[in-house]
Write a protein that holds these residues in place. Structure first.
Motif, PDB file in Angstrom:
ATOM      1  N   GLN A  25     -51.519 -60.273 -81.707  1.00 18.10           N
ATOM      2  CA  GLN A  25     -52.214 -60.277 -82.996  1.00 18.10           C
ATOM      3  C   GLN A  25     -51.443 -61.096 -84.027  1.00 18.10           C
ATOM      4  OE1 GLN A  25     -52.411 -55.898 -83.156  1.00 18.10           O
ATOM      5  NE2 GLN A  25     -54.614 -56.100 -83.531  1.00 18.10           N
ATOM      6  N   VAL A  26     -50.129 -60.937 -84.026  1.00 20.22           N
ATOM      7  CA  VAL A  26     -49.299 -61.714 -84.952  1.00 20.22           C
ATOM      8  C   VAL A  26     -49.420 -63.198 -84.639  1.00 20.22           C
ATOM      9  CG1 VAL A  26     -46.941 -62.153 -85.746  1.00 20.22           C
ATOM     10  CG2 VAL A  26     -47.689 -59.802 -85.284  1.00 20.22           C
ATOM     11  N   LEU A  27     -49.381 -63.531 -83.363  1.00 21.64           N
ATOM     12  CA  LEU A  27     -49.489 -64.933 -82.956  1.00 21.64           C
ATOM     13  C   LEU A  27     -50.823 -65.523 -83.378  1.00 21.64           C
ATOM     14  CD1 LEU A  27     -47.559 -66.831 -81.428  1.00 21.64           C
ATOM     15  CD2 LEU A  27     -48.845 -66.311 -79.352  1.00 21.64           C
ATOM     16  N   ASN A  28     -51.891 -64.755 -83.214  1.00 23.73           N
ATOM     17  CA  ASN A  28     -53.212 -65.235 -83.627  1.00 23.73           C
ATOM     18  C   ASN A  28     -53.282 -65.445 -85.135  1.00 23.73           C
ATOM     19  OD1 ASN A  28     -54.324 -65.375 -81.069  1.00 23.73           O
ATOM     20  ND2 ASN A  28     -54.999 -63.229 -81.086  1.00 23.73           N
ATOM     21  N   ALA A  29     -52.608 -64.567 -85.886  1.00 23.42           N
ATOM     22  CA  ALA A  29     -52.571 -64.750 -87.344  1.00 23.42           C
ATOM     23  C   ALA A  29     -51.833 -66.029 -87.701  1.00 23.42           C
ATOM     24  CB  ALA A  29     -51.894 -63.546 -87.999  1.00 23.42           C
ATOM     25  N   VAL A  58     -42.378 -56.875 -89.454  1.00 20.92           N
ATOM     26  CA  VAL A  58     -42.515 -57.985 -88.511  1.00 20.92           C
ATOM     27  C   VAL A  58     -41.523 -59.078 -88.888  1.00 20.92           C
ATOM     28  CG1 VAL A  58     -44.053 -59.730 -87.544  1.00 20.92           C
ATOM     29  CG2 VAL A  58     -44.958 -57.476 -88.173  1.00 20.92           C
ATOM     30  N   THR A  59     -40.734 -59.503 -87.918  1.00 20.09           N
ATOM     31  CA  THR A  59     -39.785 -60.597 -88.129  1.00 20.09           C
ATOM     32  C   THR A  59     -40.192 -61.774 -87.246  1.00 20.09           C
ATOM     33  OG1 THR A  59     -38.000 -59.023 -88.575  1.00 20.09           O
ATOM     34  CG2 THR A  59     -37.359 -61.284 -88.057  1.00 20.09           C
ATOM     35  N   ILE A  60     -40.271 -62.946 -87.866  1.00 20.42           N
ATOM     36  CA  ILE A  60     -40.745 -64.144 -87.158  1.00 20.42           C
ATOM     37  C   ILE A  60     -39.712 -65.250 -87.311  1.00 20.42           C
ATOM     38  CG2 ILE A  60     -42.611 -65.824 -86.954  1.00 20.42           C
ATOM     39  CD1 ILE A  60     -44.276 -63.727 -88.670  1.00 20.42           C
ATOM     40  N   ASP A  61     -39.384 -65.899 -86.207  1.00 17.63           N
ATOM     41  CA  ASP A  61     -38.518 -67.080 -86.242  1.00 17.63           C
ATOM     42  C   ASP A  61     -39.376 -68.318 -86.066  1.00 17.63           C
ATOM     43  OD1 ASP A  61     -36.333 -65.417 -86.475  1.00 17.63           O
ATOM     44  OD2 ASP A  61     -35.883 -65.442 -84.325  1.00 17.63           O
ATOM     45  N   ILE A  62     -39.286 -69.237 -87.035  1.00 15.79           N
ATOM     46  CA  ILE A  62     -40.059 -70.484 -86.991  1.00 15.79           C
ATOM     47  C   ILE A  62     -39.085 -71.651 -87.035  1.00 15.79           C
ATOM     48  CG2 ILE A  62     -41.733 -71.942 -88.197  1.00 15.79           C
ATOM     49  CD1 ILE A  62     -43.011 -69.388 -89.297  1.00 15.79           C
ATOM     50  N   ALA A  79     -47.125 -68.176 -93.708  1.00 15.59           N
ATOM     51  CA  ALA A  79     -46.902 -67.281 -92.569  1.00 15.59           C
ATOM     52  C   ALA A  79     -46.839 -65.825 -93.033  1.00 15.59           C
ATOM     53  CB  ALA A  79     -45.616 -67.667 -91.847  1.00 15.59           C
ATOM     54  N   ILE A  80     -46.109 -65.589 -94.105  1.00 17.26           N
ATOM     55  CA  ILE A  80     -46.015 -64.230 -94.645  1.00 17.26           C
ATOM     56  C   ILE A  80     -47.388 -63.736 -95.090  1.00 17.26           C
ATOM     57  CG2 ILE A  80     -45.084 -62.869 -96.563  1.00 17.26           C
ATOM     58  CD1 ILE A  80     -42.546 -64.591 -96.396  1.00 17.26           C
ATOM     59  N   GLU A  81     -48.134 -64.613 -95.728  1.00 17.87           N
ATOM     60  CA  GLU A  81     -49.454 -64.229 -96.240  1.00 17.87           C
ATOM     61  C   GLU A  81     -50.412 -63.860 -95.112  1.00 17.87           C
ATOM     62  OE1 GLU A  81     -53.072 -66.559 -98.466  1.00 17.87           O
ATOM     63  OE2 GLU A  81     -51.041 -66.880 -99.241  1.00 17.87           O
ATOM     64  N   GLU A  82     -50.449 -64.660 -94.055  1.00 21.61           N
ATOM     65  CA  GLU A  82     -51.396 -64.406 -92.960  1.00 21.61           C
ATOM     66  C   GLU A  82     -51.023 -63.152 -92.163  1.00 21.61           C
ATOM     67  OE1 GLU A  82     -54.239 -65.739 -92.412  1.00 21.61           O
ATOM     68  OE2 GLU A  82     -54.045 -67.251 -93.976  1.00 21.61           O
ATOM     69  N   VAL A  83     -49.738 -62.978 -91.866  1.00 26.84           N
ATOM     70  CA  VAL A  83     -49.324 -61.817 -91.078  1.00 26.84           C
ATOM     71  C   VAL A  83     -49.460 -60.534 -91.900  1.00 26.84           C
ATOM     72  CG1 VAL A  83     -47.394 -60.744 -89.833  1.00 26.84           C
ATOM     73  CG2 VAL A  83     -47.805 -63.205 -89.627  1.00 26.84           C
ATOM     74  N   SER A  84     -49.254 -60.634 -93.211  1.00 30.53           N
ATOM     75  CA  SER A  84     -49.370 -59.454 -94.079  1.00 30.53           C
ATOM     76  C   SER A  84     -50.795 -58.906 -94.125  1.00 30.53           C
ATOM     77  CB  SER A  84     -48.902 -59.793 -95.498  1.00 30.53           C
ATOM     78  OG  SER A  84     -47.526 -60.100 -95.521  1.00 30.53           O
ATOM     79  N   LYS A  85     -51.767 -59.722 -93.741  1.00 34.22           N
ATOM     80  CA  LYS A  85     -53.160 -59.274 -93.742  1.00 34.22           C
ATOM     81  C   LYS A  85     -53.453 -58.312 -92.587  1.00 34.22           C
ATOM     82  CE  LYS A  85     -54.929 -63.595 -95.771  1.00 34.22           C
ATOM     83  NZ  LYS A  85     -55.773 -64.793 -95.509  1.00 34.22           N
ATOM     84  N   LEU A  86     -52.577 -58.297 -91.582  1.00 33.95           N
ATOM     85  CA  LEU A  86     -52.812 -57.444 -90.424  1.00 33.95           C
ATOM     86  C   LEU A  86     -52.628 -55.976 -90.787  1.00 33.95           C
ATOM     87  CD1 LEU A  86     -50.897 -59.496 -87.699  1.00 33.95           C
ATOM     88  CD2 LEU A  86     -53.382 -59.349 -88.012  1.00 33.95           C
ATOM     89  N   GLU A  87     -53.477 -55.139 -90.231  1.00 41.66           N
ATOM     90  CA  GLU A  87     -53.400 -53.704 -90.498  1.00 41.66           C
ATOM     91  C   GLU A  87     -52.094 -53.136 -89.947  1.00 41.66           C
ATOM     92  OE1 GLU A  87     -56.027 -49.625 -89.722  1.00 41.66           O
ATOM     93  OE2 GLU A  87     -56.747 -51.592 -89.028  1.00 41.66           O
ATOM     94  N   GLY A  88     -51.426 -52.322 -90.746  1.00 38.10           N
ATOM     95  CA  GLY A  88     -50.197 -51.686 -90.304  1.00 38.10           C
ATOM     96  C   GLY A  88     -48.939 -52.451 -90.636  1.00 38.10           C
ATOM     97  N   VAL A  89     -49.071 -53.630 -91.279  1.00 40.21           N
ATOM     98  CA  VAL A  89     -47.897 -54.433 -91.638  1.00 40.21           C
ATOM     99  C   VAL A  89     -47.572 -54.227 -93.109  1.00 40.21           C
ATOM    100  CG1 VAL A  89     -46.963 -56.755 -91.870  1.00 40.21           C
ATOM    101  CG2 VAL A  89     -48.362 -56.174 -89.881  1.00 40.21           C
ATOM    102  N   SER A  90     -46.340 -53.828 -93.397  1.00 39.05           N
ATOM    103  CA  SER A  90     -45.930 -53.660 -94.793  1.00 39.05           C
ATOM    104  C   SER A  90     -44.803 -54.611 -95.177  1.00 39.05           C
ATOM    105  CB  SER A  90     -45.472 -52.221 -95.047  1.00 39.05           C
ATOM    106  OG  SER A  90     -44.327 -51.911 -94.274  1.00 39.05           O
ATOM    107  N   GLU A  91     -44.149 -55.211 -94.181  1.00 40.48           N
ATOM    108  CA  GLU A  91     -43.047 -56.133 -94.482  1.00 40.48           C
ATOM    109  C   GLU A  91     -43.028 -57.251 -93.448  1.00 40.48           C
ATOM    110  OE1 GLU A  91     -38.157 -56.180 -95.128  1.00 40.48           O
ATOM    111  OE2 GLU A  91     -39.174 -54.369 -94.417  1.00 40.48           O
ATOM    112  N   VAL A  92     -42.913 -58.495 -93.950  1.00 37.10           N
ATOM    113  CA  VAL A  92     -42.834 -59.663 -93.064  1.00 37.10           C
ATOM    114  C   VAL A  92     -41.602 -60.475 -93.441  1.00 37.10           C
ATOM    115  CG1 VAL A  92     -43.967 -61.759 -92.233  1.00 37.10           C
ATOM    116  CG2 VAL A  92     -45.341 -59.757 -92.848  1.00 37.10           C
ATOM    117  N   ILE A  93     -40.761 -60.740 -92.461  1.00 35.56           N
ATOM    118  CA  ILE A  93     -39.577 -61.567 -92.680  1.00 35.56           C
ATOM    119  C   ILE A  93     -39.718 -62.831 -91.833  1.00 35.56           C
ATOM    120  CG2 ILE A  93     -37.069 -61.745 -92.377  1.00 35.56           C
ATOM    121  CD1 ILE A  93     -36.921 -58.730 -92.815  1.00 35.56           C
TER     122      ILE A  93
END
Length: 370
Positions: A25-29, A58-62, A79-93
Motif C-alpha cells: 500500500q505504501v509503495l502504491n502511494a 512509516v519510514t521510507i528511504d529514497i 512522499a510524506i503527503e501521499e503516504v500520510s493519506k493512508l489509513e492508520g498512518v500518523s507519522e512518515v519519515i
C-alpha cells in the motif's frame, strides 16, 4: 529489474490482532510521487530503496538520482503527503540518499531504451526574429512560462548558443544540468518549465568563439540527448537572423510552428520579414507576429507614445499572410523583473497579461497533440 531492499510487499503488520497497512500500500502511494526533473514516478525510477512500518509510523528511504538535487524538498514533501493519506498512518519519515554511479548508469539505459523519436508528441513553437535586440528571448521565456501557467507541460530550448540570455531571464545563471551519462542530460526546471541552454554549461561572461559545425553539434545534443520527458509544448528560442543555425533548426523540425518577434519601426520589420519568408520557404507555418516594445504609456498621465512608430507590423502581417498575436508595451517593470530572473508572465498584473494572452492565442492556433 527493480529491487526494493528489505521490502516484502505481501507482509501485513499485525498490531493487537488488527491488520494494519502493508508495504505494498505504501509503495502504491509512492507511485503518485514524481521526480520533477524527469516527470516519472519515483517507484518507476527505482528511487525507493526501503520501506519500514512500525505501528502507525512509516519510514521510507529514497535515493535521489543526483546528490543534493535542488528539488529534493519537493520529492520529500510529496512522499510524506501521499503516504500520510493512508489509513492508520500518523507519522512518515523520509530519509534521502543518492544513487550509486552504477544505479545511475542503469537508469540512463532504462530512460534511453524508452526514448521516443525527437518531439514525437510535442508541439514545437519556434520563436525567431530578424535581428537582435527586439526582445525575442524575453518573449520566448514568457511564452513558455505562460503556457505552463495554463496547465501545460512545457520545455524551453535555448538554441541561441552564442548569444544566450535565457539563464539570466529565468534566474538560473549559476545552475548546471546533470548528465546521467554521455547521452542522457537532465534539463533544469524553473517556474514549472524544463530548460536547457548553453549558458548553463559555461560562464555567463565567457565568449564562445565557435564555427557552424560545433554549434550544430551542440544543438544535436540538445535535441537528442536531453531527457525532456512528456511535453505538450517545446518553445525554441532561435538565434536572430537567417543564418545557418536558424535554417538548420527549421529543417530538423519541419512540423514546428513559427512565431515572429519584431518592433514597430520599419528597419526592424523589414529585417523580420526575411526570416518570416525563410520559415515559409521551408514550410513552417507562421502562426503570428509579436510586436514587442509596441508603445510606451506614461504612468502618470496614461498617454500613449509610439516611440518606434506604428503601422509597419500590420503591413508585415499582411505580406506574410498571418496576424499580430499581441502588442507588448515598453514598461520599466518588465525590464526590472527580467534583470533579476523573474519572468513577468508570473505576474497577474498589467506586465504579465500580454504574455498570458500570447500563450492563450498560441494554444488556440496549435492545440496539444494529446
Amino acid at each position: 529489474m527493480i529491487i526494493y531492499y528489505n521490502i516484502n510487499v505481501n507482509k501485513k503488520i499485525p498490531m493487537g490482532g488488527i491488520e494494519l497497512l502493508t508495504q505494498e500500500q505504501v509503495l502504491n502511494a509512492l507511485r503518485k510521487v514524481y521526480d520533477p526533473e524527469i516527470g516519472r514516478s519515483i517507484v518507476d525510477l527505482d528511487m525507493v530503496r526501503n520501506i519500514q512500518i512500525e505501528g502507525d509510523k512509516v519510514t521510507i528511504d529514497i535515493n535521489l538520482i543526483v546528490k543534493g538535487c535542488p528539488l529534493q524538498d519537493t520529492i520529500k514533501k510529496d512522499a510524506i503527503e501521499e503516504v500520510s493519506k493512508l489509513e492508520g498512518v500518523s507519522e512518515v519519515i523520509v530519509n534521502l540518499g543518492s544513487m550509486t554511479e552504477e544505479e545511475r548508469q542503469n537508469l540512463a539505459r532504462k530512460l534511453s531504451g524508452g526514448r521516443k523519436p525527437i518531439f514525437e508528441n510535442t508541439r514545437v513553437i519556434v520563436v525567431g526574429s530578424g535581428k537582435g535586440g527586439v526582445g525575442k528571448s524575453t518573449v520566448a521565456v514568457n511564452l513558455a512560462v505562460g503556457l505552463a501557467r495554463l496547465g501545460f507541460k512545457v520545455g524551453l530550448l535555448d538554441a541561441d548558443v552564442l548569444g544566450f540570455s535565457v539563464p539570466r531571464l529565468l534566474g538560473i545563471v549559476d545552475e548546471r544540468p546533470y548528465a546521467l551519462d554521455e547521452h542522457t542530460i537532465l534539463p533544469l526546471e524553473r517556474f514549472g518549465i524544463k530548460v536547457i541552454s548553453m549558458g548553463n554549461f559555461t560562464d555567463e561572461d565567457t565568449p564562445l568563439i565557435w564555427r557552424g559545425p560545433l554549434l550544430s553539434g551542440v544543438l544535436d545534443q540538445f535535441f537528442n540527448d536531453v531527457y525532456w520527458g512528456e511535453l505538450d509544448y517545446l518553445v525554441l528560442d532561435l538565434p536572430p537572423g537567417t543564418g545557418d543555425i536558424p535554417l538548420t533548426v527549421m529543417q530538423k523540425l519541419p512540423e514546428s510552428k513559427f512565431v515572429l518577434v519584431t518592433t514597430p519601426q520599419a528597419s526592424a520589420s523589414h529585417v523580420a520579414g526575411r526570416i518570416g519568408y525563410m520559415a515559409k520557404k521551408v514550410n513552417l507555418e507562421v502562426i503570428g507576429i509579436v510586436e514587442n516594445m509596441s508603445y510606451f504609456e506614461c504612468p502618470n498621465c496614461h498617454q500613449r507614445y509610439n516611440i518606434f512608430g506604428e503601422g509597419e507590423t500590420e503591413k508585415l502581417a499582411q505580406d506574410l499572410g498571418t496576424e499580430i498575436l499581441v502588442k507588448i508595451p515598453i514598461t520599466v517593470k518588465v525590464r526590472e523583473l527580467s534583470d533579476v530572473g523573474i519572468p513577468p508572465a508570473l505576474d497577474d498584473g498589467p506586465e504579465g497579461l500580454p504574455y498570458i494572452e500570447l500563450a492563450e492565442k498560441v494554444v488556440e492556433k496549435v492545440r496539444p497533440i494529446k
